[in-house]
Design a protein around this motif. Structure first.
Motif: not given
Length: 322
Positions: A248-268
């Motif tokens: 759940k935390t990983q999903l939230r990190i992904f969503r927050i990073c997308r909101e601040v302009g860094y959508p590719g953090i999960y892939t990276r």
């Protein structure tokens, strides 16, 4: 010299029980802490003799002894802290101020820092941080303070002062300076996996890398920060993301990073495995709406904090008794 804000707050019983279920479910660890964690006692060998001290006293003694620290503000359950630490406090000459965790954040502070009490409740980490800061000389000077967690008994004077020295060139422009303690890519002595990142800074790291060229990093108990230079409401959100192994935390990190302009953090991080320290700086800077700087450092023992599990307690007690 700096003001030090020693954070000794603790959640209510309901919150602790919820956290203990997460730890046992996602980490497979037995959670043993049911009281006021900063006063949980540990044994340490002093002049060949084992003595017992409350958890907070290990860090407090370091800050008292540190000539770079002019004052110490302790935020937590004031009555319990003063009672348990009374004998030690009578030997201390340095200025110490206590701030009650359950006190409201003054209205003038809410307005000054544009604090939303839904995001930053009075007894949360963010609430404690800002109340401690506003009781310090750093607040009056609008300068940086050293924020220190009270749950890491192996944080040393040398480690804190090396960190302060490394912060000095950046301190005027950075809202947050955070040490990234480097280690090898394997789990540490407490069984915790490190964050795996590519080191793209100019700091040479003398540790093994994984097969993707990444070093291991862990957070310690210290941070330099100036709340005037960041969005204070983001502190609790960031703190809630520290247990990144939780799906759940990983999903939230992904969503927050997308909101601040860094959508590719999960892939990276999980697929390409090429996320770097400087990319993390950029993401955190966007997140806090202020400049964020990572300080690579050595001293893995500074990361051994007591979260409340039986394994941590036994291993930290063993290391302190060596």
């Amino acid at each position: 010299m700096y003001s030090a804000i020693l954070l000794a707050g603790y959640n209510n019983k309901k919150a602790v029980e919820k956290y203990s279920r997460i730890v046992e479910r996602d980490y497979g660890e037995h959670f043993i802490e049911t009281g006021y964690k900063p006063l949980h006692e540990f044994s340490v060998k002093t002049n060949g003799v084992l003595v017992r001290k409350p958890l907070i006293q290990f860090t407090l003694e370091v800050l008292v002894y540190d000539e770079m620290i002019s004052e110490i503000i302790i935020v937590g359950h004031t009555g319990q802290l003063k009672e348990r630490l009374s004998a030690y406090l009578r030997t201390v000459e340095k200025k110490i101020i206590f701030v009650e965790q359950n006190d409201d954040i003054p209205q003038r502070i809410l307005s000054e820092f544009k604090i939303d009490i839904r995001e930053t409740p009075k007894d949360s980490v963010g609430g404690n941080l800002i109340k401690g800061f506003c009781a310090s000389m750093a607040y009056r000077n609008k300068s940086h303070a050293l924020f220190v967690a009270s749950d890491s008994p192996m944080t040393t004077l040398d480690y804190i002062n090396r960190f302060l020295e490394k912060c000095s060139p950046y301190i005027k422009e950075m809202g947050i300076l955070l040490p990234a303690v480097y280690t090898n890519p394997q789990k540490d002595k407490l069984g915790r996996p490190p964050l795996l990142l590519v080191n793209d800074t100019d700091v040479e790291i003398p540790e093994k890398k994984d097969r993707f060229g990444r070093n291991g990093f862990r957070l310690s108990s210290v941070m330099m920060g100036n709340p005037y230079l960041i969005d204070v409401n983001m502190i609790n959100v960031m703190y809630s993301l520290r247990k990144a192994i939780n799906p759940k935390t990983q999903l939230r990190i992904f969503r927050i990073c997308r909101e601040v302009g860094y959508p590719g953090i999960y892939t990276r991080y999980f697929i390409k495995k090429n996320l770097t320290l400087k990319q993390c700086e950029a993401i955190c800077s966007a997140f806090f709406r202020g400049k964020f700087h990572v300080v690579p450092m050595h001293d893995i023992k500074s990361t051994y904090d007591f979260d409340g599990t039986e394994k941590e307690y036994l291993e930290i007690n063993r290391m302190l008794g060596e």
